[in-house]
Design a protein around this motif. Structure first.
Motif, PDB file in Angstrom:
ATOM      1  N   ILE A  58       0.828  -1.215   0.000  1.00  0.00           N
ATOM      2  CA  ILE A  58       0.000   0.000   0.000  1.00  0.00           C
ATOM      3  C   ILE A  58       0.858   1.260   0.000  1.00  0.00           C
ATOM      4  CG2 ILE A  58      -1.728   1.326   1.287  1.00  0.00           C
ATOM      5  CD1 ILE A  58      -2.840  -1.081  -0.367  1.00  0.00           C
ATOM      6  N   GLN A  62       0.547   4.040  -2.932  1.00  0.00           N
ATOM      7  CA  GLN A  62       0.302   5.458  -2.650  1.00  0.00           C
ATOM      8  C   GLN A  62       1.355   6.356  -3.296  1.00  0.00           C
ATOM      9  OE1 GLN A  62       0.068   4.938   1.615  1.00  0.00           O
ATOM     10  NE2 GLN A  62      -2.168   4.995   1.577  1.00  0.00           N
ATOM     11  N   GLU A 102      -7.072  -4.434   6.587  1.00  0.00           N
ATOM     12  CA  GLU A 102      -6.977  -2.971   6.481  1.00  0.00           C
ATOM     13  C   GLU A 102      -6.386  -2.545   5.140  1.00  0.00           C
ATOM     14  OE1 GLU A 102      -6.291  -2.168  11.280  1.00  0.00           O
ATOM     15  OE2 GLU A 102      -4.601  -1.937   9.903  1.00  0.00           O
ATOM     16  N   ASN A 103      -5.352  -3.241   4.690  1.00  0.00           N
ATOM     17  CA  ASN A 103      -4.709  -2.879   3.428  1.00  0.00           C
ATOM     18  C   ASN A 103      -5.619  -3.127   2.233  1.00  0.00           C
ATOM     19  OD1 ASN A 103      -2.378  -1.832   4.477  1.00  0.00           O
ATOM     20  ND2 ASN A 103      -1.193  -3.700   4.239  1.00  0.00           N
ATOM     21  N   ALA A 105      -8.854  -2.968   2.321  1.00  0.00           N
ATOM     22  CA  ALA A 105      -9.850  -1.888   2.389  1.00  0.00           C
ATOM     23  C   ALA A 105      -9.259  -0.598   1.808  1.00  0.00           C
ATOM     24  CB  ALA A 105     -10.313  -1.677   3.820  1.00  0.00           C
ATOM     25  N   GLN A 106      -7.998  -0.311   2.133  1.00  0.00           N
ATOM     26  CA  GLN A 106      -7.341   0.876   1.573  1.00  0.00           C
ATOM     27  C   GLN A 106      -7.205   0.770   0.058  1.00  0.00           C
ATOM     28  OE1 GLN A 106      -3.775   2.541   3.378  1.00  0.00           O
ATOM     29  NE2 GLN A 106      -4.238   1.417   5.267  1.00  0.00           N
ATOM     30  N   LEU A 107      -6.845  -0.405  -0.412  1.00  0.00           N
ATOM     31  CA  LEU A 107      -6.709  -0.606  -1.856  1.00  0.00           C
ATOM     32  C   LEU A 107      -8.041  -0.368  -2.554  1.00  0.00           C
ATOM     33  CD1 LEU A 107      -5.131  -1.483  -4.365  1.00  0.00           C
ATOM     34  CD2 LEU A 107      -5.691  -3.857  -3.771  1.00  0.00           C
ATOM     35  N   ALA A 109     -10.488   1.401  -1.484  1.00  0.00           N
ATOM     36  CA  ALA A 109     -10.827   2.820  -1.366  1.00  0.00           C
ATOM     37  C   ALA A 109     -10.088   3.654  -2.409  1.00  0.00           C
ATOM     38  CB  ALA A 109     -10.508   3.328   0.041  1.00  0.00           C
ATOM     39  N   LEU A 110      -8.889   3.218  -2.787  1.00  0.00           N
ATOM     40  CA  LEU A 110      -8.149   3.916  -3.842  1.00  0.00           C
ATOM     41  C   LEU A 110      -8.874   3.783  -5.185  1.00  0.00           C
ATOM     42  CD1 LEU A 110      -4.476   2.844  -2.978  1.00  0.00           C
ATOM     43  CD2 LEU A 110      -5.484   5.119  -2.672  1.00  0.00           C
TER      44      LEU A 110
END
Length: 175
Positions: A58, A62, A102-103, A105-107, A109-110
């Motif tokens: 992640i 980013q 969590e990662n 979910a972040q991916l 969200a990107l």
């Protein structure tokens, strides 16, 4: 096969479960032995996966998707030592599950689009890489370490299998 995020996600989602199913509750002989020399134990492999969750996938995505400097911070191949210090395998397995969830979910969200997947960053030794390369490598990295876990564990019985070793591909046999 071309990389498609929706096909990659199920593998990334399952990795913590696969690793936990393979290792949870095993005696120390299984989790603290390696293949000899400077190779990693299953415990160290899980700590390495955690280090990657914190510093590689992640954060590098980013960098690719962000503004400004596109150079990746070099990956610390000894970072797993700090991650495992003072922890049990059970704690590492739990931490890996949480970080991966969590990662992912972040991916999501990107919201990587096809165009975003072609954006680039600069790897310290590989040079220019795309987000597509990075995310495909995340999947293959997981599978590599699942394979490594199986191999490290199988090697504990390398001599015990006797003549069957020739049929055990994981031990260098012909299958």
């Amino acid at each position: 096969m071309q990389f498609e995020l929706q096909k990659a996600l199920p593998v990334l989602e399952r990795t913590p479960q696969v690793v936990e199913s393979l290792l949870y509750g095993l005696p120390d002989e299984w989790i603290h032995n390696n293949e000899g020399g400077d190779t990693w134990t299953p415990f160290e492999i899980v700590a390495h996966l955690i280090h990657g969750e914190k510093t590689d996938w992640i954060p590098r995505a980013q960098v690719i998707l962000g503004e400004g400097n596109k150079e990746f911070v070099p990956f610390d191949m000894k970072g797993h030592i700090k991650e495992g210090k003072g922890k049990t395998l059970s704690q590492l397995l739990d931490e890996f599950k949480i970080l991966r969830k969590e990662n992912l979910a972040q991916l999501q969200a990107l919201g990587p689009t096809e165009e975003m997947l072609d954006l680039t960053g600069i790897h310290p030794s590989l040079g220019t890489v795309t987000l597509r390369h990075l995310l495909a490598s995340w999947v293959v990295h997981d599978l590599t370490h699942i394979h490594q876990l199986s191999r490290v564990m199988a090697k504990q019985y390398s001599e015990a299998v006797g003549p069957w070793k020739q049929f055990m591909g994981v031990l260098g046999g012909k299958r």
